[in-house]
Structure formats: C-alpha cells, structure tokens
Design a protein around this motif. Structure first.
Motif, PDB file in Angstrom:
ATOM      1  N   ARG A 164       0.823  -1.203   0.000  1.00 12.72           N
ATOM      2  CA  ARG A 164       0.000   0.000   0.000  1.00 12.72           C
ATOM      3  C   ARG A 164       0.860   1.259   0.000  1.00 12.72           C
ATOM      4  N   LYS A 165       1.890   1.264   0.852  1.00 11.45           N
ATOM      5  CA  LYS A 165       2.758   2.441   0.923  1.00 11.45           C
ATOM      6  C   LYS A 165       3.473   2.663  -0.407  1.00 11.45           C
ATOM      7  N   LEU A 166       3.955   1.581  -1.035  1.00 13.77           N
ATOM      8  CA  LEU A 166       4.719   1.745  -2.263  1.00 13.77           C
ATOM      9  C   LEU A 166       3.821   2.129  -3.440  1.00 13.77           C
ATOM     10  N   THR A 167       2.637   1.546  -3.533  1.00 13.13           N
ATOM     11  CA  THR A 167       1.743   1.926  -4.629  1.00 13.13           C
ATOM     12  C   THR A 167       1.253   3.364  -4.467  1.00 13.13           C
ATOM     13  N   ASP A 168       1.022   3.801  -3.237  1.00 16.45           N
ATOM     14  CA  ASP A 168       0.643   5.204  -3.015  1.00 16.45           C
ATOM     15  C   ASP A 168       1.766   6.140  -3.458  1.00 16.45           C
ATOM     16  N   PHE A 169       3.018   5.739  -3.170  1.00 16.05           N
ATOM     17  CA  PHE A 169       4.144   6.581  -3.560  1.00 16.05           C
ATOM     18  C   PHE A 169       4.235   6.719  -5.074  1.00 16.05           C
ATOM     19  N   TYR A 170       4.145   5.592  -5.797  1.00 14.25           N
ATOM     20  CA  TYR A 170       4.291   5.681  -7.254  1.00 14.25           C
ATOM     21  C   TYR A 170       3.071   6.313  -7.924  1.00 14.25           C
ATOM     22  N   ALA A 171       1.919   6.271  -7.273  1.00 14.03           N
ATOM     23  CA  ALA A 171       0.779   7.038  -7.777  1.00 14.03           C
ATOM     24  C   ALA A 171       1.070   8.532  -7.667  1.00 14.03           C
TER      25      ALA A 171
END
Length: 326
Positions: A164-171
C-alpha cells in the motif's frame, strides 16, 4: 508531468558480456557507450563514494535498458535476488506465445528452473535469470502482432513489504493510480512459475503510456524490509521515468517530502534527477532536451512499438467490453 517509463538500470559485473546477452535475441540494440566520471557532483547525484563506471544504453521496443559496470562493484555485498526479496526485482519482455525467446536466451547463457507455462490467463509465463543471476520474466501473449518478430518491454516489477505504501508513492510520482490488484496462491501453477512451494502474495498494477509498474508483496515466503539500495551493487538498480516538465516534477516531489539526491542537472542530451522511494529503491526522472534523445513518444511511434501498442489496446478494449457485457 510523467509521460512514461523511459528505461530500467542494471548494474553488472561484466559490461561487455551483458551487452552480448541483452542484444542476443534482438530484445535490445546497443545505442551508445559512455563513461561516468568519478566527480564530486556524480558522487552526490548517485550517492556513491566512487562513481566511476563504464556504461551502455540499449534501445528496445517500448522501453530501454541502461547498463553500468561500476569500478567499485567488487567491494559491495551483492543484494538478495530471490523472487520474493524486496527491491526492483525483474523486468518483463513479451512476445508471441512460443518458446522461441526462451530457447534463444537460454542458449545465450540464461538459466531457468522450468519452461514456459500457463496460469489460466491465456498467456504463457516463465522466470529466467541472466548470466549474472538477474531475474527476467518472459511472457507470451495471444494478441502479439504476427509481423513483430522482436520482444518488447512490458513492465518492471517491484517487490515490497508494504504494498500500500509503495503503490501510493508511485501514484504520487507518476500521477497514475493502480488499475488492478488482487491476491494469489497457494496454487501449484504459481509455484511452478516461481520455482517455490506454497507461495502466497498480493499484486497490483499501474499502467503508464508505454509499459506498466507491477508490485508484489509475498506473505509466504515473506517479503522483508531490506537495506537501502546501493546503485553500484550488481542487479536492477533504478527505474527512470520521463518528464515533460522536470522542474515542475522536481518541485512537486520536493513539496511532498520525497527524498531526492539533488536538483535537476544536465547529463548528455537530457536533464535529470534521482531520488528514493519509501523502500530505498532509486528512481530517476529525466527530460530529453533535444530530439537526439529517445523519448517515450518516439518509442510508441516506432514501427514495432506502434504495432504492439495498437494490438494490446485492442485486446484490452475487448476484455473491458466483455466485462461490461457480463
């Protein structure tokens, strides 16, 4: 604004051998060789004590590859390259459904625990490792254009302990939200492809103009946090995104507190900067400054890239229509 995935970086022990391998099946063509000077500015930009390196830029369909042979590479502890280990874990090359690409890369020095197999999606899948042990996925597609005879770049995969943290960052970085996600395993078909037993994992995908970002978090075996990526350590070492306004993207990421190695600077026919995602992986943002620098738009307009993009768009539209009708 981010316009697409420009290239993936790979740190290697033997640059000449890596060039030979990655150009062997026409997945990539050598564009040019370059040297990285061990200057104070390059040390700061790359966060290395010794930035000296030989490099090569390889052009492929819908995505490129940048190879580095760092002078200090033998002084660094190699990273864990297990399928489930955190980091930039693999790139995916797609082609028609056949064993042609697999057999050719194995003949060129790749290794694999299994031959291509299906997962019930209509595609074929196999993980291979290049001669230095770096992971690649080969994916056969039912929609591959009949007149495209070289593979194309499809995605880069990041494995993370906190999806979740990584997908939020790349979004935030790309401006593109996740379009698909799910949980998988345990199943013998996934074990066969991964070469592991009883794997369970979650996955997510975001779709950029030319290729996708793929995210995995393994529950079994578990994906654990790891140390920050050293760019000189052999393995997949950075993801480069193209920008059409690098100063605006730099200011935007700074305003959100993203860790950056320094402001945009000129390098060859481009301006670029580096930064870190929440897992310590390195990303690059690049803006071509002249028409001599390959762009994502040019990749999509090139003959093979255009044919592949048209075929996969038609295939995706057909799938979407089927879902809507259902």
């Amino acid at each position: 604004m981010i316009t697409g995935l420009h290239h993936i970086g790979l740190s290697v022990l033997n640059l000449d051998a890596a060039i030979d391998f990655y150009t062997s099946q026409h997945a990539y063509n050598l564009s040019y060789l370059f040297d990285v000077e061990d200057s104070a500015s390059n040390r700061a930009i790359l966060q290395l004590d010794n930035a000296s390196a030989r490099g090569a830029f390889l052009q492929g369909s819908l995505g490129c590859l940048e190879l580095f042979e760092y002078a200090c590479r033998t002084e660094i502890i190699p990273e864990d390259k297990a399928v489930y280990s955190a980091g930039i874990r693999h790139i995916c090359l797609q082609s028609e459904i056949s064993d042609r690409l697999y057999d050719g890369l194995v003949a060129a020095g790749a290794t694999s625990h299994a031959r291509p197999a299906g997962l019930g999606t209509g595609n074929s899948y196999v993980y291979i490792r290049d001669p230095e042990g770096n992971l690649l996925e080969l994916e056969g597609t039912p929609w591959a254009p009949a007149d495209v005879h070289r593979p194309w770049f499809a995605h880069v995969a990041l494995v993370t302990p906190d999806i979740r943290k990584l997908t939020d960052f790349y979004a935030l970085l790309t401006g593109i939200e996740i379009h698909r996600q799910g949980s998988f395993g345990p199943s013998p078909k996934f074990d066969h492809v991964a070469g592991l037993s009883d794997i369970c994992f979650t996955g997510a995908w975001s779709r950029l103009a030319n290729a996708e970002l793929e995210f995995w978090c393994y529950a079994h075996p578990p994906t654990l946090p790891r140390d920050r990526r050293n760019l000189a350590a052999p393995g997949w070492n950075h993801i480069c995104f193209e920008s059409d306004n690098i100063e605006a993207d730099y200011a935007r990421l700074m305003a959100h507190g993203v860790e950056l190695h320094g402001p945009p600077h000129a390098f060859g026919n481009a301006r670029l900067f580096f930064g870190r995602d929440p897992d310590g992986n390195v990303f690059e943002v690049l803006q071509p400054s002249t028409d001599k620098q390959l762009t994502v738009a040019a990749m999509l307009q090139e003959a093979n890239g255009h044919k592949v993009d048209a075929a996969r768009t038609a295939y995706r539209d057909g799938l979407a229509a089927t879902v809507t009708e259902a």
